[in-house]
Design a protein around this motif. Structure first.
Motif, PDB file in Angstrom:
ATOM      1  N   ILE A 168       9.118  40.026  44.444  1.00  0.00           N
ATOM      2  CA  ILE A 168       8.606  40.599  45.688  1.00  0.00           C
ATOM      3  C   ILE A 168       8.920  39.612  46.787  1.00  0.00           C
ATOM      4  O   ILE A 168       8.555  38.434  46.709  1.00  0.00           O
ATOM      5  CB  ILE A 168       7.088  40.861  45.612  1.00  0.00           C
ATOM      6  N   ASN A 169       9.656  40.109  47.774  1.00  0.00           N
ATOM      7  CA  ASN A 169      10.090  39.258  48.884  1.00  0.00           C
ATOM      8  C   ASN A 169      10.795  38.002  48.388  1.00  0.00           C
ATOM      9  O   ASN A 169      10.621  36.899  48.913  1.00  0.00           O
ATOM     10  CB  ASN A 169       8.892  38.888  49.766  1.00  0.00           C
ATOM     11  N   ARG A 201       3.009  40.598  52.431  1.00  0.00           N
ATOM     12  CA  ARG A 201       2.840  40.200  53.830  1.00  0.00           C
ATOM     13  C   ARG A 201       2.750  41.456  54.692  1.00  0.00           C
ATOM     14  O   ARG A 201       3.105  42.565  54.261  1.00  0.00           O
ATOM     15  CB  ARG A 201       4.020  39.346  54.263  1.00  0.00           C
ATOM     16  N   ASN A 205       7.996  44.842  53.017  1.00  0.00           N
ATOM     17  CA  ASN A 205       8.065  44.040  51.785  1.00  0.00           C
ATOM     18  C   ASN A 205       9.122  44.651  50.881  1.00  0.00           C
ATOM     19  O   ASN A 205       9.265  45.881  50.808  1.00  0.00           O
ATOM     20  CB  ASN A 205       6.729  44.037  51.051  1.00  0.00           C
ATOM     21  N   SER A 206       9.850  43.797  50.208  1.00  0.00           N
ATOM     22  CA  SER A 206      10.923  44.255  49.325  1.00  0.00           C
ATOM     23  C   SER A 206      10.568  43.948  47.874  1.00  0.00           C
ATOM     24  O   SER A 206      10.200  42.816  47.543  1.00  0.00           O
ATOM     25  CB  SER A 206      12.240  43.569  49.693  1.00  0.00           C
TER      26      SER A 206
END
Length: 937
Positions: A168-169, A201, A205-206
């Motif tokens: 994640i991120n 965040r 978000n990726s």
């Protein structure tokens, strides 16, 4: 006592066999606790459990009058999915002398129902084919308007068809490796839940999931076959974000996700990984397909994940005779190499090849068979850290190509294993035996990698049932492997054939069309659950596996027929008997029909005992009768009236003695004497394979010959347990002679240097040499019966039982034997103090005895047998004969004098004939002088 005990607190409760209550896969977890200390005479009579709801703060208390404290039933209403809370316990004796409360143990359940999933499996539409780079599937999570402080918690539930590395991120969500591990994917696919609150965040978000072939689609077994379970990789991820206002926002893999190629150009568990560090993924990607997969097969984990459990720096960098750069890590490990290099130009290739041993100074790769065990990197710049993530290797040495010594900043072996909590230790005064034990631990660590495998390096690495069947008691002492093996047993049951046959490997990728039924291999279905009950007091595993146990026992009983004799058909037999030629490892000395019938008796008895524990009296009687029928058949077919077996093999006698297959005391006594003589005639070299090796030292001990068991243990010639130690082994070998004395590799096609099966002797070290054994399920009662011998001056074992640490240590010095015993609260121990006839029963606490050392007086040496039993005399005779050129070693001499065990010992010099020429008179005289000097009569 109330005032004393009120200051005592139980340790925090444990849930099932887990080290944490996070991500539990059941709403009714069983609970266990330990009481670190208590006043003398204390015994738990009552306990109270308190459950606090994390969301409402509401508490519930339940009081139970019971002395149990291991795997007690959940007393509260069942928890639902995503439930959060904590549990405390306090305990009291009969007078309600309550302890303090334990510290709260957090609990949080995962998704307990397939309907909890809104995410779906997604797979790249055209990317990620078998010959293509590893794909990445990715999705966006928009948290606009939710500042960091508004996120109370976030949970990611994730799994894959294939391996996954999820970020994640750009930050990995977990430190687990090779997730989701290997199960019988058609029936069971694990998922895990991760706390990712700190990775999110505000705003975009990726979430990215790198997918690898792993066990799902990579090569498994022989012949190069791939894609045993499917040809499409896929990811399933569901992110649940809870905000301060109580709302939950859920995001999951769906048709909006996209797929891109990664810089992992190729990945395979056997062959390794190729990574282009220059690669930059496409910013856009292609659409994914949503797959119609059955979410009902998703299961939460019963054991811990694979993690990096140690790091081993290279002890040297050197050049081989051919000039190749070799890194030596000093020990045989399982995992991968993390290489830090500098000075590499963009586009330069660095290749890392792995092997367990060197042969003639070069990497010994022949035992790998077709496995390439090679990682390759294309550098992006001057400095790089090179490490794979979608493969693993078994190795001590790595050959480095594309870099020089000066360019290697560091080379580290990252050790991978299922992250099992260590629970057992052993030490003694013999350094080589301690090394042997350390090698057993290291082999278990390397081969307990999500499933209990045979070996970690060649084109195999399969969950062979025979290996774990013989090793399970040792494993249960060394580590908290209950959840790990419970999970594996679920796969065994899932892959068991309709006729009850148990596959040779679990998960079953061999998939033989005929129903395989091999003694000692299929018996894992009855033995492993029984061991888990004995060592962990887990009756539920017996209940869960009972149908599997019955099906296997019924299957082999059907093969045996009404007379109870299991004969004919394929058998592995006493696999890798040292007498078997390299090309035929099943050509053992032990009659396979004898071995098979003995195992029928054992499995029937274990199934009957399980039925007794479960209160299934009709089935208990049925399987007890079946065991009696097979026992009668064994005696009728294989045992003479005197007790001699028709098959003069050590394994045959060990089976008959340990499993009580001889009807009369006279037959048992004769069999014990015969076994002892077989060991003498072999010169104390091991003469057993996979089946006999775990039993031979116990059989000698039972026969009243513990000193011969020690002689067998301490022998250094090949084959023996200590021969590999003398050759520098750091793990247990598959063959007694995987490496020959001249440093060359055994020519057999199956030659691994990391196989735990022959290390099953460690269970005897724990129970007999040190003297620490369970006398009731879960060590609720201890049997302390050390048997000092073999010239050892000390031994000690320690085990973290379900009730707490138990330990035994003894030491011999100055004519005294000092024994110390530690018993945890809630446990009683039966102590046999060496040299004393009476049994001592003790409760919890530390206990010590200081007694005259009961050293056995030297035997009167009258016969050749007596001379062999006198270790000092025998060693001196052997040394004299070998020095004079009359024999190559003690085994050769033992074979020559073996037919004359009852001859007078004074005839020994004449019984040691010359190898090539008559012995000179002076050599005969020296031998005679040795005999005379030792007081032979």
């Amino acid at each position: 006592m109330p005032d004393q005990f009120s200051t005592i607190r139980p340790a925090p409760v444990r849930y099932e066999h887990a080290t944490s209550g996070f991500g539990l896969g059941t709403g009714t977890p069983r609970l266990s606790w330990q009481v670190p200390a208590a006043p003398e005479g204390y015994a738990q009579a009552i306990y109270e459990l308190e459950l606090t709801d994390a969301d409402t703060g509401a508490t519930s208390v339940d009081r139970v009058e019971s002395p149990e404290q291991v795997l007690v039933p959940w007393p509260f209403p069942a928890l639902g999915s995503r439930a959060r809370g904590s549990v405390r316990v306090r305990v009291a004796g009969a007078g309600e002398d309550w302890s303090g409360w334990s510290e709260p143990a957090p609990v949080e359940t995962t998704l307990l129902d397939p309907l909890d999933w809104t995410a779906r499996f997604v797979s790249p539409r055209t990317l990620g084919g078998i010959e293509q780079p590893a794909p990445i599937v990715r999705g966006g999570v928009e948290l606009t308007g939710a500042v960091a402080g508004e996120i109370v918690r976030a949970r990611l539930h994730v799994t894959a068809l294939g391996l996954h590395v999820t970020t994640i991120n750009g930050v990995r969500v977990t430190d687990e490796e090779l997730a989701p591990g290997w199960t019988s994917y058609g029936s069971r696919l694990r998922f895990r839940t991760h706390d990712v609150t700190g990775l999110l965040r505000e705003g975009a978000n990726s979430v990215e999931v790198l997918l690898g072939n792993g066990w799902y689609r990579g090569r498994l077994g022989w012949g190069g076959r791939r894609a045993h379970y499917g040809d499409r990789l896929a990811a399933l991820a569901q992110l649940e974000v809870t905000l301060t206002d109580g709302t939950v926002r859920t995001f999951g893999t769906d048709e909006t996700w996209t797929a891109v190629a990664s810089g992992v150009l190729a990945d395979d568990l056997y062959d390794g990984q190729i990574t282009d560090l220059r690669f930059v993924p496409d910013a856009h990607g292609e659409p994914v397909d949503v797959l119609d997969e059955d979410l009902g097969r998703l299961v939460p984990p019963a054991g811990p994940p694979v993690r990096s459990v140690a790091e081993v720096p290279a002890v040297s960098l050197s050049r081989s005779p051919s000039g190749r750069l070799l890194a030596d890590f000093g020990e045989n490990v399982v995992g991968w190499v993390r290489l830090r290099v500098r000075g590499g130009a963009e586009g330069r290739r660095v290749v890392v090849r792995h092997a367990e041993v060197l042969e003639h100074g070069e990497l010994g790769v022949r035992p790998l068979r077709s496995a390439k065990a090679t990682d390759e990197y294309v550098l992006a710049g001057e400095t790089a850290e090179l490490t794979p993530s979608l493969t693993f290797h078994g190795f001590r040495y790595a050959e480095l190509e594309g870099v020089s010594e000066e360019q290697v900043e560091s080379a580290t072996a990252v050790v991978l294993s299922s992250d099992l909590r260590p629970t057992g230790t052993f030490a003694c005064s013999a350094p080589d035996v301690e090394t042997l034990h350390a090698n057993v631990v290291r082999s278990m660590r390397g081969n307990f990698l999500d499933v209990p495998t045979d070996c970690p390096q060649r084109d195999e690495r399969l969950g062979w049932t025979g290996d774990i069947q013989v090793f399970a008691p040792t494993a249960a002492f060394l580590a908290d492997c209950a959840g790990f093996l419970t999970s594996w047993l679920a796969d065994l049951a899932a892959d068991q054939q309709p006729d009850g046959s148990v596959p040779f490997v679990v998960p079953d990728v061999l998939r033989r069309p005929e129903g395989p039924a091999a003694a000692a291999w299929g018996d894992a279905a009855t033995v492993v659950p029984s061991v888990l009950y004995e060592r962990f007091a887990d009756a539920e595993v017996l209940a869960t596996q009972f149908d599997s146990m019955k099906a296997w026992t019924d299957r082999i009983a059907g093969l045996a027929g009404k007379d109870g004799l299991w004969a004919g058909g394929f058998q592995f037999g006493d696999w890798l008997d040292p007498a078997a030629p390299p090309e035929d490892p099943a050509a053992a000395r032990t009659d396979p029909d004898l071995l098979a019938t003995a195992h029928l008796v054992r499995s029937a008895e274990l199934t009957a005992r399980a039925a007794e524990v479960l209160g299934r009296s009709a089935e208990e009687r049925h399987y007890a009768d079946l065991a009696a029928t097979a026992r009668d058949a064994f005696a009728r077919e294989f045992v003479s009236p005197s007790g001699r077996l028709h098959n003069d093999a050590p394994t045959a006698y060990a089976l008959a003695l340990i499993w009580d297959l001889l009807p009369t005391p006279e037959q048992r006594a004769h069999a014990g004497r015969t076994l002892a003589d077989l060991v003498r005639k072999a010169g104390f070299r091991v003469a057993t394979g996979f089946v006999g090796t775990p039993l031979i030292t116990d059989a000698l001990t039972l026969a009243g010959e513990p000193e011969l068991a020690y002689r067998l243990l301490l022998e250094r010639g090949c084959p023996s347990w200590l021969y590999p130690v003398t050759m520098g082994a750091t793990t247990i070998w598959e063959r007694w002679d995987s490496m020959l004395p001249d440093g060359s590799i055994n020519p057999g096609q199956m030659t691994s240097f990391n196989h735990y099966a022959l290390g099953a002797v460690a269970d005897w070290l724990h129970r007999v040499v040190a003297g620490l054994a369970p006398a009731a399920p879960g060590y609720r009662r201890l049997l302390v019966r050390p048997m000092p011998g073999g010239g050892l001056t000390s031994a000690a074992a320690r085990h973290d039982t379900p009730y707490g640490p138990a330990a035994v240590a003894w030491e011999r010095a100055d004519g005294r034997l000092r024994l110390s015993v530690e018993v945890p609260v809630g446990v009683r121990a039966d102590v046999h103090v060496p040299g004393r006839a009476e049994l001592v029963e003790v409760g919890h606490g530390h206990h010590r005895w200081d007694v005259p050392d009961p050293v056995e007086p030297p035997r009167v040496v009258r016969t050749v047998r007596d001379a062999i039993d006198d270790a000092g005399l025998w060693d001196e005779l052997v040394a004299t004969a070998v020095t004079a050129g009359l024999a190559s070693d003690g085994a050769e001499i033992a074979a020559r004098v073996g037919p004359h065990l009852d001859a007078p010992a004074t005839e020994l010099p004449a019984l040691v004939p010359p190898r090539l020429r008559p012995a000179p008179d002076e050599v005969r005289e020296r031998l005679a002088a040795v005999v005379a000097r030792r007081g032979v009569r």
